[in-house]
Design a protein around this motif. Structure first.
Motif, PDB file in Angstrom:
ATOM      1  N   LEU A 192       0.845  -1.189   0.000  1.00 41.83           N
ATOM      2  CA  LEU A 192       0.000   0.000   0.000  1.00 41.83           C
ATOM      3  C   LEU A 192       0.882   1.242   0.000  1.00 41.83           C
ATOM      4  O   LEU A 192       1.824   1.343   0.793  1.00 41.83           O
ATOM      5  CB  LEU A 192      -0.900   0.022   1.245  1.00 41.83           C
ATOM      6  N   PHE A 193       0.548   2.184  -0.889  1.00 40.38           N
ATOM      7  CA  PHE A 193       1.263   3.458  -0.967  1.00 40.38           C
ATOM      8  C   PHE A 193       0.259   4.602  -0.869  1.00 40.38           C
ATOM      9  O   PHE A 193      -0.916   4.449  -1.218  1.00 40.38           O
ATOM     10  CB  PHE A 193       2.051   3.548  -2.284  1.00 40.38           C
ATOM     11  N   TRP A 194       0.760   5.744  -0.413  1.00 40.55           N
ATOM     12  CA  TRP A 194      -0.106   6.892  -0.188  1.00 40.55           C
ATOM     13  C   TRP A 194       0.083   7.996  -1.214  1.00 40.55           C
ATOM     14  O   TRP A 194      -0.679   8.968  -1.228  1.00 40.55           O
ATOM     15  CB  TRP A 194       0.114   7.438   1.232  1.00 40.55           C
ATOM     16  N   THR A 195       1.094   7.875  -2.051  1.00 34.59           N
ATOM     17  CA  THR A 195       1.301   8.840  -3.122  1.00 34.59           C
ATOM     18  C   THR A 195       1.566   8.095  -4.424  1.00 34.59           C
ATOM     19  O   THR A 195       2.168   7.009  -4.422  1.00 34.59           O
ATOM     20  CB  THR A 195       2.487   9.782  -2.845  1.00 34.59           C
ATOM     21  N   THR A 196       1.118   8.685  -5.517  1.00 42.61           N
ATOM     22  CA  THR A 196       1.304   8.062  -6.822  1.00 42.61           C
ATOM     23  C   THR A 196       2.774   7.997  -7.194  1.00 42.61           C
ATOM     24  O   THR A 196       3.239   7.011  -7.783  1.00 42.61           O
ATOM     25  CB  THR A 196       0.532   8.851  -7.896  1.00 42.61           C
ATOM     26  N   SER A 197       3.541   9.014  -6.834  1.00 39.27           N
ATOM     27  CA  SER A 197       4.961   9.035  -7.187  1.00 39.27           C
ATOM     28  C   SER A 197       5.717   7.891  -6.506  1.00 39.27           C
ATOM     29  O   SER A 197       6.582   7.243  -7.118  1.00 39.27           O
ATOM     30  CB  SER A 197       5.597  10.378  -6.821  1.00 39.27           C
ATOM     31  N   GLN A 198       5.381   7.613  -5.258  1.00 39.30           N
ATOM     32  CA  GLN A 198       6.061   6.523  -4.550  1.00 39.30           C
ATOM     33  C   GLN A 198       5.620   5.163  -5.096  1.00 39.30           C
ATOM     34  O   GLN A 198       6.437   4.243  -5.199  1.00 39.30           O
ATOM     35  CB  GLN A 198       5.804   6.639  -3.050  1.00 39.30           C
ATOM     36  N   GLU A 199       4.358   5.042  -5.455  1.00 38.14           N
ATOM     37  CA  GLU A 199       3.910   3.781  -6.054  1.00 38.14           C
ATOM     38  C   GLU A 199       4.624   3.534  -7.384  1.00 38.14           C
ATOM     39  O   GLU A 199       5.066   2.420  -7.672  1.00 38.14           O
ATOM     40  CB  GLU A 199       2.401   3.816  -6.275  1.00 38.14           C
ATOM     41  N   LYS A 200       4.766   4.582  -8.186  1.00 36.86           N
ATOM     42  CA  LYS A 200       5.468   4.449  -9.465  1.00 36.86           C
ATOM     43  C   LYS A 200       6.928   4.069  -9.257  1.00 36.86           C
ATOM     44  O   LYS A 200       7.487   3.268 -10.013  1.00 36.86           O
ATOM     45  CB  LYS A 200       5.363   5.750 -10.255  1.00 36.86           C
ATOM     46  N   GLN A 201       7.552   4.673  -8.248  1.00 30.10           N
ATOM     47  CA  GLN A 201       8.935   4.330  -7.922  1.00 30.10           C
ATOM     48  C   GLN A 201       9.057   2.842  -7.612  1.00 30.10           C
ATOM     49  O   GLN A 201       9.987   2.174  -8.079  1.00 30.10           O
ATOM     50  CB  GLN A 201       9.422   5.154  -6.728  1.00 30.10           C
ATOM     51  N   PHE A 202       8.086   2.328  -6.865  1.00 36.57           N
ATOM     52  CA  PHE A 202       8.132   0.934  -6.445  1.00 36.57           C
ATOM     53  C   PHE A 202       7.932  -0.020  -7.618  1.00 36.57           C
ATOM     54  O   PHE A 202       8.668  -1.003  -7.775  1.00 36.57           O
ATOM     55  CB  PHE A 202       7.062   0.684  -5.378  1.00 36.57           C
ATOM     56  N   ILE A 203       6.940   0.239  -8.463  1.00 36.31           N
ATOM     57  CA  ILE A 203       6.620  -0.717  -9.526  1.00 36.31           C
ATOM     58  C   ILE A 203       7.638  -0.692 -10.663  1.00 36.31           C
ATOM     59  O   ILE A 203       7.618  -1.577 -11.520  1.00 36.31           O
ATOM     60  CB  ILE A 203       5.196  -0.494 -10.080  1.00 36.31           C
ATOM     61  N   GLN A 204       8.543   0.280 -10.652  1.00 33.20           N
ATOM     62  CA  GLN A 204       9.642   0.221 -11.614  1.00 33.20           C
ATOM     63  C   GLN A 204      10.493  -1.019 -11.380  1.00 33.20           C
ATOM     64  O   GLN A 204      11.002  -1.631 -12.330  1.00 33.20           O
ATOM     65  CB  GLN A 204      10.510   1.483 -11.505  1.00 33.20           C
ATOM     66  N   ASP A 205      10.667  -1.382 -10.110  1.00 32.31           N
ATOM     67  CA  ASP A 205      11.452  -2.561  -9.771  1.00 32.31           C
ATOM     68  C   ASP A 205      10.585  -3.790  -9.526  1.00 32.31           C
ATOM     69  O   ASP A 205      11.077  -4.923  -9.630  1.00 32.31           O
ATOM     70  CB  ASP A 205      12.303  -2.284  -8.520  1.00 32.31           C
ATOM     71  N   PHE A 206       9.303  -3.567  -9.202  1.00 30.27           N
ATOM     72  CA  PHE A 206       8.414  -4.697  -8.901  1.00 30.27           C
ATOM     73  C   PHE A 206       7.114  -4.559  -9.696  1.00 30.27           C
ATOM     74  O   PHE A 206       6.039  -4.332  -9.117  1.00 30.27           O
ATOM     75  CB  PHE A 206       8.125  -4.756  -7.399  1.00 30.27           C
ATOM     76  N   PRO A 207       7.195  -4.703 -11.008  1.00 28.03           N
ATOM     77  CA  PRO A 207       6.009  -4.471 -11.849  1.00 28.03           C
ATOM     78  C   PRO A 207       4.876  -5.461 -11.629  1.00 28.03           C
ATOM     79  O   PRO A 207       3.726  -5.167 -11.960  1.00 28.03           O
ATOM     80  CB  PRO A 207       6.568  -4.584 -13.277  1.00 28.03           C
ATOM     81  N   MET A 208       5.177  -6.621 -11.061  1.00 27.69           N
ATOM     82  CA  MET A 208       4.155  -7.647 -10.852  1.00 27.69           C
ATOM     83  C   MET A 208       3.643  -7.680  -9.413  1.00 27.69           C
ATOM     84  O   MET A 208       2.931  -8.602  -9.024  1.00 27.69           O
ATOM     85  CB  MET A 208       4.722  -9.027 -11.220  1.00 27.69           C
ATOM     86  N   ALA A 209       3.999  -6.684  -8.628  1.00 31.32           N
ATOM     87  CA  ALA A 209       3.589  -6.657  -7.221  1.00 31.32           C
ATOM     88  C   ALA A 209       2.075  -6.487  -7.098  1.00 31.32           C
ATOM     89  O   ALA A 209       1.424  -5.851  -7.930  1.00 31.32           O
ATOM     90  CB  ALA A 209       4.297  -5.525  -6.496  1.00 31.32           C
ATOM     91  N   HIS A 210       1.530  -7.068  -6.041  1.00 32.09           N
ATOM     92  CA  HIS A 210       0.097  -6.950  -5.759  1.00 32.09           C
ATOM     93  C   HIS A 210      -0.121  -5.678  -4.926  1.00 32.09           C
ATOM     94  O   HIS A 210       0.433  -5.538  -3.833  1.00 32.09           O
ATOM     95  CB  HIS A 210      -0.391  -8.166  -4.987  1.00 32.09           C
ATOM     96  N   LEU A 211      -0.956  -4.778  -5.448  1.00 32.06           N
ATOM     97  CA  LEU A 211      -1.108  -3.467  -4.829  1.00 32.06           C
ATOM     98  C   LEU A 211      -2.529  -3.218  -4.336  1.00 32.06           C
ATOM     99  O   LEU A 211      -3.505  -3.684  -4.925  1.00 32.06           O
ATOM    100  CB  LEU A 211      -0.741  -2.364  -5.831  1.00 32.06           C
ATOM    101  N   TYR A 212      -2.608  -2.458  -3.246  1.00 32.27           N
ATOM    102  CA  TYR A 212      -3.879  -1.920  -2.794  1.00 32.27           C
ATOM    103  C   TYR A 212      -4.094  -0.553  -3.438  1.00 32.27           C
ATOM    104  O   TYR A 212      -3.129   0.187  -3.689  1.00 32.27           O
ATOM    105  CB  TYR A 212      -3.891  -1.765  -1.276  1.00 32.27           C
TER     106      TYR A 212
END
Length: 252
Positions: free
Chosen positions: A138-158
């Protein structure tokens, strides 16, 4: 088979009714109570170690008011919280509860640094597949979520908070066109909205028809839990007040 599908039961910060939230004993008690999924909050120290804490400091839990981001790991290790507990670091949490699945809430304050430290840990341990299989995020900002999925594109997100509010209101009125619901994403759904129950068949089917999942978000009593079960939500996230409730334990 006619067996009713059971949702995933998630312990919110461990058993905080008995022990201090986000500590080893709180999580150990949750596991003893039958929970296999543990939710926790991630923050970063001054020297880039990830520690489990919901607030920016440990003050509410009996610790000092100093911001965690301004403290070193050694300084945090010296803190004694309520019930005589100590803060637990991410590495220790993973080692102790390797057999569980996890929900990681990346707190937004200095979240970019927390994400970087998490990514470095996963790469060092070569644990990407493990994380994909056992964790949701779970992320609270779009920028941080984008940062994360650059390395984990298949991660399960809330879905983020604003997404959940928008989706919930649209689901209540049947406005699919405006809901913005994304497939393979999990949306938090509270038990009530303006005193109207959100755990209804039509609302749950609204999300499922769009390929999304629902987590019943912090039901306040056993009645809300039974309503969530009846409409077949995908997950139920429990606050500590319900964790040891006899009525809820019977439903596990």
């Amino acid at each position: 088979m006619n067996e009713r599908r059971k949702p995933i039961w998630i312990s919110h910060r461990g058993d905080c009714k008995t022990f201090t939230e986000n500590t080893s004993l709180a999580f150990e008690q949750a596991v003893k109570s039958g929970f296999t999924h543990l939710e926790t909050d991630l923050r970063i120290t001054k020297d880039n170690h990830i520690v489990l804490c919901h607030d920016p400091s440990f003050k509410r839990l009996g610790g000092p008011p100093n911001p965690i981001v301004e403290m070193t790991k050694k300084e945090v290790q010296k803190i004694t919280l309520q019930c005589g507990q100590h803060p637990i670091f991410f590495d220790d949490f993973i080692n102790r509860f390797a057999g569980c699945a996890w929900v990681f809430d990346f707190k937004p304050e200095w979240g970019h640094r927390t994400i970087a430290a998490f990514t470095n840990w996963v790469k060092k341990k070569k644990a990407q597949e493990w994380i994909y299989n056992q964790a949701k995020f779970l992320f609270w900002t779009t920028s941080q979520e984008k940062q994360f999925i650059q390395d984990f594109p298949m991660a399960h997100l809330y879905a983020q908070k604003n997404e959940c509010w928008r989706a919930g209101i649209c689901a209540l009125f049947g406005w699919k066109k405006f809901a913005g619901i994304k497939a393979n994403r999990t949306y938090a759904l509270p038990p009530l909205f303006v005193n109207k129950s959100m755990y209804q068949d039509d609302i749950v089917k609204f999300y499922h028809s769009l390929g999304a999942k629902i987590v019943a978000f912090l039901p306040k009593n056993s009645y809300h839990v039974s309503k969530a079960l009846a409409v077949k939500v995908d997950e139920i996230l429990f606050d500590h007040d319900l964790l040891m409730s006899p009525q809820v334990k019977e439903m596990l």
